[in-house]
Design an enzyme around this catalytic site. Sequence first.
Site, short mmCIF file in Angstrom:
data_model
loop_
_atom_site.label_atom_id
_atom_site.label_comp_id
_atom_site.label_asym_id
_atom_site.label_seq_id
_atom_site.Cartn_x
_atom_site.Cartn_y
_atom_site.Cartn_z
CD GLU A 99 -10.46 5.11 1.59
OE1 GLU A 99 -10.13 6.28 1.34
OE2 GLU A 99 -9.96 4.12 1.03
CE LYS A 119 -4.49 -1.48 1.56
NZ LYS A 119 -4.35 -2.92 1.93
CB SER A 179 -0.31 -8.24 -1.20
OG SER A 179 -1.11 -9.08 -0.38
#
Length: 393
Positions: free
Chosen positions: A111, A89, A377
């Site tokens: 968010e 991310k 990930s």
Amino acid sequence: MKYTIDKNGYYGKFGGSFIPEMLYPNVEELRLNYQAIMQSPEFKNEFQYLLRHYVGRPTPLFFAARLSEKYRAKIFLKREDLCHTGAHKINNTIGQILLARRLGKGKIIAETGAGQHGVATATVCALMGMDCIVYMGKLDMERQRPNVERMRILGARVIAATSGNMTLKDATNEAMRHWINHPTDTHYIIGSVVGPHPYPDMVAQFQSVISEEIKNQLQNDIGNPYPDYVVACVGGGSNAAGAYYHFLNDEHVQLIGVEAAGKGVNTNESAATTALGKVGILHGSKSLLMQTEDGQVIEPYSISAGLDYPGIGPLHAHLFDVGRVQFINATDDEAMNAGIELSRLEGIIPAIESAHAVAALSQLTLSEEDVVVLNLSGRGDKDLETYIKWGRY
Ligand SMILES: *Cc1c(COP(=O)(O)O)cnc(C)c1O
């Protein structure tokens, strides 16, 4: 076949920008500027510098010998779990904060559902000395306490969304409302390849560093940049988009997306969007989403917080629609078993999201010569409680 957006921000039938009129100036400012900024050499240099020296890129491409032996194929793990903050991310939040600065924004909002995107956003805001507000559902704040505290330690303000189910959807609504009220000084960092155009394209480009590295690394390691398969889990779809990006036009590379089946696709407790979803509009774009007959969004379920999302980004809806990506799914139990298996075979405890991708290996028909790249990930540290509660190891 085209896999990039058209001039209206659509991937085939999916995408676009479905937003309240009040938000139009903010999104339009971004749309008009993002390509030029991202393509400027000065932006590229700073982005690449931070990816290298702050995030720790390139992440290794690791040949997993014992996993390969078990599944009778040549399996490589793309180690996004080794990124700073523990997942892919941060590639996107670094990119977006550099963009925000060039648009003259001093404040950031985001968010977050499970808190991973909130942490990645709070991290880059601390790095850049920028104000950070993260909206999070009140229920999610109770469920994900450590991530709430992480964000606070990093200096972010975490605001509880108390409407609706008090989860991700409600946090997103509150963030949008905040943005409408603070259009000139604030940038909204969205955490996946979702949202109104240009977000899906922008986030996919920031994450595309993953497949750029895979190509170079495979060329060096095996003398051929093309694997036979690329496998990635899909929540909103950002790690998968990054892992596929530079292979999209190489049709001989088979792309596999793994969704969370939760307790089973037919149990009403699932997050397998391509299996269950229909065309609709969610978070500002037209895509596939899980909804009732009369168009109410169905609350998704997965043991993995990062895959617990009722839709997928428009790029993935399109790739599914035209058959470029094969979507499969794995249940909670299959993912948990795969997470333990990877821990035992390779000494790597994966995030439970990533464990869904590992679980896909047993569903593929592989041969000894097949080269498989599995995008790992994230790391499992954040999921220790879930592993402990599950208990079967
Ligand atoms: C958030 C998250 C995901 C899911 O998001 P995508 O946008 O689909 O990549 C997957 N893995 C990890 C480790 C995450 O934190």
